[in-house]
Structures are given as structure tokens and as C-alpha cells.
Scaffold this motif. Sequence first.
Motif, PDB file in Angstrom:
ATOM      1  N   SER A   1     -22.629  -3.137 -29.016  1.00  0.00           N
ATOM      2  CA  SER A   1     -22.708  -1.787 -29.568  1.00  0.00           C
ATOM      3  C   SER A   1     -23.402  -1.777 -30.922  1.00  0.00           C
ATOM      4  O   SER A   1     -24.048  -2.731 -31.322  1.00  0.00           O
ATOM      5  CB  SER A   1     -21.299  -1.177 -29.661  1.00  0.00           C
ATOM      6  N   ALA A   2     -23.216  -0.674 -31.643  1.00  0.00           N
ATOM      7  CA  ALA A   2     -23.940  -0.452 -32.894  1.00  0.00           C
ATOM      8  C   ALA A   2     -23.764  -1.595 -33.879  1.00  0.00           C
ATOM      9  O   ALA A   2     -22.797  -2.337 -33.831  1.00  0.00           O
ATOM     10  CB  ALA A   2     -23.458   0.852 -33.532  1.00  0.00           C
ATOM     11  N   LYS A   3     -24.724  -1.713 -34.785  1.00  0.00           N
ATOM     12  CA  LYS A   3     -24.772  -2.859 -35.683  1.00  0.00           C
ATOM     13  C   LYS A   3     -23.682  -2.841 -36.752  1.00  0.00           C
ATOM     14  O   LYS A   3     -23.297  -3.876 -37.255  1.00  0.00           O
ATOM     15  CB  LYS A   3     -26.149  -2.912 -36.372  1.00  0.00           C
TER      16      LYS A   3
ATOM     17  N   LEU B   1     -10.075   6.396 -37.665  1.00  0.00           N
ATOM     18  CA  LEU B   1      -9.606   5.060 -37.375  1.00  0.00           C
ATOM     19  C   LEU B   1     -10.029   4.131 -38.504  1.00  0.00           C
ATOM     20  O   LEU B   1     -11.087   4.311 -39.103  1.00  0.00           O
ATOM     21  CB  LEU B   1     -10.205   4.572 -36.048  1.00  0.00           C
ATOM     22  N   GLU B   2      -9.178   3.162 -38.813  1.00  0.00           N
ATOM     23  CA  GLU B   2      -9.502   2.178 -39.852  1.00  0.00           C
ATOM     24  C   GLU B   2     -10.936   1.675 -39.692  1.00  0.00           C
ATOM     25  O   GLU B   2     -11.372   1.316 -38.602  1.00  0.00           O
ATOM     26  CB  GLU B   2      -8.527   1.002 -39.740  1.00  0.00           C
ATOM     27  N   LYS B   3     -11.710   1.714 -40.774  1.00  0.00           N
ATOM     28  CA  LYS B   3     -13.117   1.328 -40.713  1.00  0.00           C
ATOM     29  C   LYS B   3     -13.276  -0.115 -40.230  1.00  0.00           C
ATOM     30  O   LYS B   3     -12.504  -0.984 -40.576  1.00  0.00           O
ATOM     31  CB  LYS B   3     -13.770   1.487 -42.088  1.00  0.00           C
ATOM     32  N   GLN B   4     -14.304  -0.302 -39.408  1.00  0.00           N
ATOM     33  CA  GLN B   4     -14.551  -1.640 -38.884  1.00  0.00           C
ATOM     34  C   GLN B   4     -15.838  -2.208 -39.471  1.00  0.00           C
ATOM     35  O   GLN B   4     -16.753  -1.485 -39.815  1.00  0.00           O
ATOM     36  CB  GLN B   4     -14.682  -1.622 -37.353  1.00  0.00           C
ATOM     37  N   GLN B   5     -15.871  -3.506 -39.553  1.00  0.00           N
ATOM     38  CA  GLN B   5     -17.044  -4.214 -40.051  1.00  0.00           C
ATOM     39  C   GLN B   5     -17.465  -5.235 -39.005  1.00  0.00           C
ATOM     40  O   GLN B   5     -16.642  -5.935 -38.427  1.00  0.00           O
ATOM     41  CB  GLN B   5     -16.708  -4.913 -41.363  1.00  0.00           C
ATOM     42  N   ARG B   6     -18.760  -5.332 -38.778  1.00  0.00           N
ATOM     43  CA  ARG B   6     -19.293  -6.271 -37.793  1.00  0.00           C
ATOM     44  C   ARG B   6     -19.675  -7.570 -38.492  1.00  0.00           C
ATOM     45  O   ARG B   6     -20.504  -7.574 -39.390  1.00  0.00           O
ATOM     46  CB  ARG B   6     -20.525  -5.673 -37.113  1.00  0.00           C
TER      47      ARG B   6
ATOM     48  N   VAL C   1     -14.003  -6.567 -37.448  1.00  0.00           N
ATOM     49  CA  VAL C   1     -12.745  -6.641 -38.189  1.00  0.00           C
ATOM     50  C   VAL C   1     -12.415  -5.264 -38.758  1.00  0.00           C
ATOM     51  O   VAL C   1     -13.307  -4.457 -39.047  1.00  0.00           O
ATOM     52  CB  VAL C   1     -12.818  -7.668 -39.346  1.00  0.00           C
ATOM     53  N   PHE C   2     -11.108  -4.981 -38.880  1.00  0.00           N
ATOM     54  CA  PHE C   2     -10.679  -3.811 -39.633  1.00  0.00           C
ATOM     55  C   PHE C   2     -10.937  -4.138 -41.097  1.00  0.00           C
ATOM     56  O   PHE C   2     -10.313  -5.045 -41.661  1.00  0.00           O
ATOM     57  CB  PHE C   2      -9.200  -3.520 -39.390  1.00  0.00           C
ATOM     58  N   LYS C   3     -11.851  -3.421 -41.696  1.00  0.00           N
ATOM     59  CA  LYS C   3     -12.406  -3.811 -42.991  1.00  0.00           C
ATOM     60  C   LYS C   3     -11.342  -3.951 -44.077  1.00  0.00           C
ATOM     61  O   LYS C   3     -11.261  -4.980 -44.750  1.00  0.00           O
ATOM     62  CB  LYS C   3     -13.468  -2.799 -43.407  1.00  0.00           C
ATOM     63  N   ASP C   4     -10.524  -2.925 -44.289  1.00  0.00           N
ATOM     64  CA  ASP C   4      -9.546  -2.961 -45.377  1.00  0.00           C
ATOM     65  C   ASP C   4      -8.415  -3.950 -45.097  1.00  0.00           C
ATOM     66  O   ASP C   4      -7.844  -4.534 -46.022  1.00  0.00           O
ATOM     67  CB  ASP C   4      -8.966  -1.568 -45.626  1.00  0.00           C
ATOM     68  N   LEU C   5      -8.103  -4.130 -43.819  1.00  0.00           N
ATOM     69  CA  LEU C   5      -7.040  -5.060 -43.454  1.00  0.00           C
ATOM     70  C   LEU C   5      -7.548  -6.497 -43.387  1.00  0.00           C
ATOM     71  O   LEU C   5      -6.758  -7.442 -43.437  1.00  0.00           O
ATOM     72  CB  LEU C   5      -6.453  -4.684 -42.085  1.00  0.00           C
ATOM     73  N   ASN C   6      -8.854  -6.642 -43.224  1.00  0.00           N
ATOM     74  CA  ASN C   6      -9.480  -7.960 -43.053  1.00  0.00           C
ATOM     75  C   ASN C   6      -8.875  -8.705 -41.863  1.00  0.00           C
ATOM     76  O   ASN C   6      -8.570  -9.900 -41.920  1.00  0.00           O
ATOM     77  CB  ASN C   6      -9.339  -8.810 -44.321  1.00  0.00           C
ATOM     78  N   LEU C   7      -8.700  -7.970 -40.772  1.00  0.00           N
ATOM     79  CA  LEU C   7      -8.140  -8.532 -39.543  1.00  0.00           C
ATOM     80  C   LEU C   7      -9.073  -8.232 -38.387  1.00  0.00           C
ATOM     81  O   LEU C   7      -9.621  -7.127 -38.283  1.00  0.00           O
ATOM     82  CB  LEU C   7      -6.762  -7.939 -39.258  1.00  0.00           C
TER      83      LEU C   7
END
Length: 211
Positions: free
Chosen positions: A12-14, A118-123, A179-185
Motif C-alpha cells: 500500500s501507500a508509502k 486511528l493512531e498514526k502509522q509509520q512505514r 508501526v503505530f508511530k506514537d506507541l512505537n509498536l
Amino acid sequence: MTTQDYRFMLESAKEHLDERLTNKIRYLLNDIESALDYIAFAIFNQFCLKHITDSNKIKSAQKRVNFPLFDDKAYFDKKADKIFLDLRSEQPDIIVTGVDYWLPIFNMLVNNNKHRELEKQQRNKTTHIHHGQIGGVTFSNVKFVNCTTPISYNGTAIDFESPSPYDSNFLASTKIEFVFKDLNLSVIPTLKDIYTRTNKVISDLERIILN
């Protein structure tokens, strides 16, 4: 979450998960919260309802019932004692069963979900070149972390995701993780853990209330 969902996520998206998969995660969180609230309501009706002596207050008390989702044990206990009257003295095992480390994580995800964010995600992308050679340069056991284009040769990007004419020059692997960015999970392991833990909590509570 199926294997197909996971593959779709990787393609999916970058920067963020595709909206369709994000919706699946929202629905999963909603279903988990509903299951916890359902068992909480069953516990209330079985053990706490009898302690409400004023029949006019029963409906309002039932409306306040939900599974306590709080960041630490003190807040969990405070809400549990307020809503579930005399439960701690009659069924202390139920209160203990409800407290677990995943609750703060689930609480944050659920709260953001209720606000339609939803909690922001990071790729995250990790490329591991085990061995390779191009343009007289040899690569051996080299890792690139969050590098969009690890190598460029003759104006051609070699990102080890999309095909390039030079892929055969390398023995390499690429790992994509959200990963859930703020949770770092990591998204998938976190959701699986919450799902597994919820099932265990519900099973443990059912075993107690059915005895």
C-alpha cells in the motif's frame, strides 16, 4: 487480519496504511471493545445488580457499565469500584483478572478510534544486502534503514521493491513494517497481542462467573 490483508498492507501507500485496511483495524478495535463491554455487563448483572436497592436507579446504573479501559491500575481500580458495586469484596478474582499490561495500549487506540483518527502509522523499510556487486563496488552484509532508494546506478533506482534490471546482481531482502508511530509498536503484532489477550481475559472471566 488475514495473510491477504498483510500482503495488501505491504503493497500500500508509502507513508500510511491504505484506508481500506485502516477501516479493518477500526472494525477490529470496535469488536474487541464490544466483547469486553459485553462480559462487563454480564458481570454487573450477575454480581452487582442486587446491591442497587432503588429500582429507579437500575437503568441508569446499567448504562454506565463498560469494561474499564484506563492507563494504570489505580484508575482501573477506581472505575471498577465505582461501577461494579461490592464486586471486589465478593469476587476479587474478577478485578485482578481484568488488569493487564495491554490495556493502556488498547485504551489509546480505542480513544483515537472513537475520534475517527486511528493512531498514526509509520512505514519502516529495512533492506539487507547479503552480497552484491555493481559498477566495481562490492556490497557484503550491508543494511539500509528507511532509505527509499538504497542504490542508484546509471540513473536507475534500485530499491529492492520494484523490479530493476540490476536485481540479479544482488542477494538481498527487504522487510516492510508498519508501526503505530506514537506507541512505537508494530501494527500487526500489537493487534494480534491485543486480540489474544482479550480472548484470554474473556475466557478467564467466563470461567469465574459460570462456576
